[in-house]
Design a protein around this motif. Structure first.
Motif, mmCIF file in Angstrom:
data_model
loop_
_atom_site.group_PDB
_atom_site.id
_atom_site.type_symbol
_atom_site.label_atom_id
_atom_site.label_comp_id
_atom_site.label_asym_id
_atom_site.label_seq_id
_atom_site.Cartn_x
_atom_site.Cartn_y
_atom_site.Cartn_z
ATOM 1 N N ALA A 87 -18.831 6.246 11.011
ATOM 2 C CA ALA A 87 -19.513 7.469 10.651
ATOM 3 C C ALA A 87 -19.964 7.392 9.526
ATOM 4 C CB ALA A 87 -18.735 8.569 11.267
ATOM 5 N N GLN A 88 -19.622 6.877 8.487
ATOM 6 C CA GLN A 88 -19.717 6.820 7.047
ATOM 7 C C GLN A 88 -20.080 5.343 6.444
ATOM 8 O OE1 GLN A 88 -16.215 7.890 5.016
ATOM 9 N NE2 GLN A 88 -14.905 6.753 6.129
ATOM 10 N N THR A 89 -20.940 4.769 7.218
ATOM 11 C CA THR A 89 -21.726 3.496 6.751
ATOM 12 C C THR A 89 -22.665 3.607 5.689
ATOM 13 O OG1 THR A 89 -23.284 3.494 8.411
ATOM 14 C CG2 THR A 89 -21.398 2.147 8.900
ATOM 15 N N ASP A 90 -23.228 5.043 5.573
ATOM 16 C CA ASP A 90 -24.008 5.307 4.630
ATOM 17 C C ASP A 90 -23.188 5.682 2.968
ATOM 18 O OD1 ASP A 90 -26.144 4.906 6.296
ATOM 19 O OD2 ASP A 90 -26.327 7.132 6.532
ATOM 20 N N LEU A 91 -22.118 5.576 3.335
ATOM 21 C CA LEU A 91 -20.991 6.179 2.155
ATOM 22 C C LEU A 91 -20.280 4.972 1.480
ATOM 23 C CD1 LEU A 91 -19.873 9.417 3.597
ATOM 24 C CD2 LEU A 91 -22.073 8.905 2.621
ATOM 25 N N VAL A 92 -20.000 3.910 2.362
ATOM 26 C CA VAL A 92 -19.129 2.869 1.749
ATOM 27 C C VAL A 92 -19.366 1.645 2.416
ATOM 28 C CG1 VAL A 92 -17.314 4.557 0.863
ATOM 29 C CG2 VAL A 92 -17.149 3.588 3.260
ATOM 30 N N ASP A 93 -19.195 0.611 1.791
ATOM 31 C CA ASP A 93 -19.299 -0.746 2.333
ATOM 32 C C ASP A 93 -17.713 -1.165 2.285
ATOM 33 O OD1 ASP A 93 -21.966 -1.194 2.539
ATOM 34 O OD2 ASP A 93 -22.117 -1.419 0.238
ATOM 35 N N ILE A 94 -17.322 -1.811 3.347
ATOM 36 C CA ILE A 94 -15.921 -2.592 3.443
ATOM 37 C C ILE A 94 -15.986 -3.897 2.688
ATOM 38 C CG2 ILE A 94 -14.246 -3.426 5.235
ATOM 39 C CD1 ILE A 94 -15.557 -1.094 7.329
ATOM 40 N N VAL A 95 -14.949 -4.073 1.855
ATOM 41 C CA VAL A 95 -14.664 -5.042 0.930
ATOM 42 C C VAL A 95 -13.298 -5.869 1.641
ATOM 43 C CG1 VAL A 95 -13.962 -5.820 -1.144
ATOM 44 C CG2 VAL A 95 -15.440 -4.023 -0.882
ATOM 45 N N ALA A 96 -12.512 -5.101 2.281
ATOM 46 C CA ALA A 96 -11.469 -6.047 2.810
ATOM 47 C C ALA A 96 -10.631 -5.026 3.806
ATOM 48 C CB ALA A 96 -10.446 -6.304 1.760
ATOM 49 N N THR A 97 -9.929 -5.656 4.959
ATOM 50 C CA THR A 97 -9.170 -4.877 5.873
ATOM 51 C C THR A 97 -7.777 -5.076 5.524
ATOM 52 O OG1 THR A 97 -10.943 -5.183 7.567
ATOM 53 C CG2 THR A 97 -8.733 -4.794 8.145
ATOM 54 N N PHE A 98 -6.883 -4.022 5.792
ATOM 55 C CA PHE A 98 -5.379 -4.027 5.513
ATOM 56 C C PHE A 98 -4.913 -3.732 6.621
ATOM 57 C CE2 PHE A 98 -1.363 -1.640 4.963
ATOM 58 C CZ PHE A 98 -0.977 -2.537 3.951
ATOM 59 N N LYS A 99 -3.667 -4.371 7.248
ATOM 60 C CA LYS A 99 -3.202 -4.435 8.618
ATOM 61 C C LYS A 99 -1.589 -4.164 8.206
ATOM 62 C CE LYS A 99 -6.398 -6.698 11.736
ATOM 63 N NZ LYS A 99 -6.440 -7.945 12.795
ATOM 64 N N PRO A 100 -1.092 -2.783 8.574
ATOM 65 C CA PRO A 100 0.091 -2.589 8.136
ATOM 66 C C PRO A 100 1.215 -3.716 8.910
ATOM 67 C CG PRO A 100 -0.877 -0.580 8.758
ATOM 68 C CD PRO A 100 -1.715 -1.811 9.169
ATOM 69 N N GLY A 148 -6.327 -0.024 7.579
ATOM 70 C CA GLY A 148 -6.819 0.585 6.493
ATOM 71 C C GLY A 148 -8.013 -0.249 5.853
ATOM 72 N N TYR A 149 -8.618 0.293 4.855
ATOM 73 C CA TYR A 149 -9.747 -0.471 4.418
ATOM 74 C C TYR A 149 -9.844 -0.450 2.959
ATOM 75 C CZ TYR A 149 -11.030 -0.519 9.239
ATOM 76 O OH TYR A 149 -11.232 -0.775 10.786
ATOM 77 N N LEU A 150 -10.280 -1.315 2.321
ATOM 78 C CA LEU A 150 -10.875 -1.356 0.814
ATOM 79 C C LEU A 150 -12.105 -1.399 0.938
ATOM 80 C CD1 LEU A 150 -10.429 -1.788 -2.126
ATOM 81 C CD2 LEU A 150 -10.377 -4.385 -1.852
ATOM 82 N N LEU A 202 1.010 -1.257 0.074
ATOM 83 C CA LEU A 202 0.018 -0.058 0.221
ATOM 84 C C LEU A 202 0.788 1.361 0.035
ATOM 85 C CD1 LEU A 202 -2.878 1.140 0.271
ATOM 86 C CD2 LEU A 202 -2.623 1.138 2.571
ATOM 87 N N SER A 203 0.750 2.252 -0.988
ATOM 88 C CA SER A 203 1.320 3.450 -0.937
ATOM 89 C C SER A 203 0.455 4.424 -0.804
ATOM 90 C CB SER A 203 2.210 3.338 -2.193
ATOM 91 O OG SER A 203 1.473 3.293 -3.501
ATOM 92 N N HIS A 204 1.072 5.752 -0.282
ATOM 93 C CA HIS A 204 0.474 7.098 -0.361
ATOM 94 C C HIS A 204 1.219 8.130 -0.655
ATOM 95 C CE1 HIS A 204 -1.297 10.225 2.485
ATOM 96 N NE2 HIS A 204 -2.222 10.409 1.339
ATOM 97 N N SER A 205 1.144 8.938 -1.631
ATOM 98 C CA SER A 205 1.793 10.051 -1.969
ATOM 99 C C SER A 205 1.001 10.558 -3.243
ATOM 100 C CB SER A 205 3.221 9.446 -2.349
ATOM 101 O OG SER A 205 3.887 10.512 -2.498
ATOM 102 N N PRO A 260 -6.989 4.591 4.319
ATOM 103 C CA PRO A 260 -6.033 4.183 5.493
ATOM 104 C C PRO A 260 -6.376 4.593 6.800
ATOM 105 C CG PRO A 260 -5.063 6.260 3.982
ATOM 106 C CD PRO A 260 -6.627 5.797 3.655
ATOM 107 N N GLY A 261 -5.815 3.875 7.729
ATOM 108 C CA GLY A 261 -5.661 4.345 9.169
ATOM 109 C C GLY A 261 -4.391 5.395 9.675
#
Length: 469
Positions: free
Chosen positions: A443-456, A374-376, A251-254, A367-368
């Motif tokens: 707080a955003q269950t109306d906005l997205v569904d969780i497909v997968a969980t990512f643990k660093p 973090g979550y897909l 996972l990358s963030h930039s 990401p967290g």
């Protein structure tokens, strides 16, 4: 017969200041034919030289008055439009006030505030704003096109645990972080983005090409990272075609590095000169997409977004080759950008400054922190949020306060307990500086569904706390 369209450069050349008077003069020019260009420029030049002589002229008066009384060209704000807030109980007042100001812009159509929102420059981080035919450079942000990229491999968790020294070695070898840092000589990466014609649009962008070349495939400072982790897919029924289970993931963030930052600062300065707003809204200066400056920024913004994507592609390709695993899927999304979208039957420009696109069925990554999952996610297409979700956990503490609050020993002990290796990073990025990602997701269950969980499991960040991006 085609109508005449003047450019800002032509008007600057005949004595116009960088101000809304230019836009007014361009409007005058549109009433003439192409063949009358020289005559119109001569006429407008006379207005610039002696505006008082034309103050009462029916056609040229608006231009003359802007030149005579620049203080009168301050654009008036309107009553703030209502906007939706998610997770409002843990959003600071400063972010709310910034969003209120944004919703007072004459071009504002709709807005929303995500649960990770916090105070920023111009639009708050976590702010979403739909505007009418206008682009706001600080509504996009300094790190244009900042994004997440996730690669999932056919490598089990056990292989990572047994070969951590190899994964650490490759992670260090194929990443570079921090303000101004780049690759040189034989280590420079190559990519088709360097041939993008937008680099030739003007001298300003041409001069950024070398910087873009040297920083290609690198990451910024601050909260940017590249990390190995374990991705757990929660069900077989997913768009990726991957069976549920645990997989090694990268996972990358930039974002767009110095290229995007320089573009943002250049066009923000120009917007402030052309769009004079009251002091409290000055950072939200906008450019019309039907103006030369607005279209220049739009093209430059898209170039920076494509460049940011290229940087992630290079990092992921290098590390994929280094570890030798089979790539099962790659997901990518950006969150500092503006898009042309439809809202309630009309085209608008949707600014997502620190917000993830979450249209119906659209995949994204939230990401967290370095020690939190973090979550897909899959977007639910909620119109109230303008098809958006949070872009992370969101800061609850400034960098300075975090450095004063946490110690290296505390951070080291926390990461050890969680089995996480940190390479680089600083106390300004300590997990406690961020909101609880689980609360944000709730707080955003109306906005997205969780497909997968990512643990660093192994996190690489800048060593020096630099914040160029």
């Amino acid at each position: 017969m085609a109508r005449l369209t003047l450019t800002g450069k032509e008007l600057l050349a005949i004595g116009y200041p960088q101000s809304p008077a230019i836009a007014a003069a361009i409007t005058v020019g549109e009433h003439y034919k192409l063949t009358q260009r020289d005559e119109v420029l001569e006429m407008l030049g006379k207005v610039a030289a002696n505006p008082a002589d034309y103050a009462n002229d029916e056609q040229l008066g608006p231009v003359a008055k802007l030149l005579l009384h620049p203080e009168n060209d301050i654009i008036k704000l309107k009553d703030a439009l209502p906007y939706k807030v998610y997770g409002g109980e843990f959003i600071e007042q400063g972010a709310r006030e910034q969003m209120e100001t944004a919703m007072s812009l004459p071009v504002a159509v709709a807005g929303a505030l995500m649960p990770d929102a916090h105070h920023g420059y111009g639009l708050p981080i976590g702010g979403v704003l739909a505007a009418d035919n206008a682009i706001i450079p600080y509504g996009v942000g300094v790190d244009i096109g900042c994004r997440m990229c996730l690669s999932i491999y056919d490598i089990p968790e056990s292989h990572f645990e047994a070969n951590q020294s190899q994964y650490k070695r490759e992670l260090i070898a194929h990443t570079k972080f921090g303000a101004g840092n780049g690759f040189h000589g034989q280590y420079k990466a190559d990519h088709a983005i360097l041939e993008n014609e937008t680099f030739k649009m003007n001298g300003f962008l041409k001069n950024l090409h070398d910087k873009a070349y040297s920083q290609l495939g690198t990451s910024g400072g601050g909260n940017h990272f590249v990390e190995w982790g374990i991705m757990e897919l929660h069900g077989d029924d997913n768009e990726l075609g991957i069976r549920k289970g645990k997989y090694l993931a990268l996972l990358s963030h930039s974002g767009s590095r110095g290229l995007g930052a320089t573009i943002a600062n250049h066009y923000t300065k120009l917007a402030k000169e052309l769009c004079r707003l009251p002091k409290e809204a000055a950072q939200l200066a906008y450019l019309g997409l039907d103006t030369e400056a607005g279209m220049e920024y739009w093209l430059a913004m898209n170039l920076a977004g494509d460049y940011a994507s290229a940087c992630h592609e290079i990092i992921h390709e290098k590390l994929t080759k280094a570890i030798g695993g089979k790539l099962l899927a790659r997901i990518e999304n950006h969150h500092n950008f503006a898009w042309k979208e439809e809202y309630e039957g009309r085209e608008v420009i949707v600014h997502r400054k620190g917000a993830t696109p979450a249209g119906k069925g659209v995949l994204g990554i939230i990401p967290g922190s370095m020690a939190a999952p973090g979550y897909l996610v899959r977007g639910r297409g909620n119109l109230d949020s303008i098809n958006s979700a949070s872009h992370g956990a969101g800061r609850q503490m400034s960098r300075t306060k975090a450095q004063q609050t946490f110690s290296k020993k505390e951070l080291s002990e926390l990461l050890k307990v969680k089995g996480i290796t940190l390479i680089g990073g600083g106390l300004d990025e300590a997990p406690g500086a961020y909101k609880d990602i689980r609360v944000v997701m709730a707080a955003q269950t109306d906005l997205v569904d969780i497909v997968a969980t990512f643990k660093p499991k192994m996190v690489r960040m800048a060593d020096d706390g630099s914040r160029e991006d």
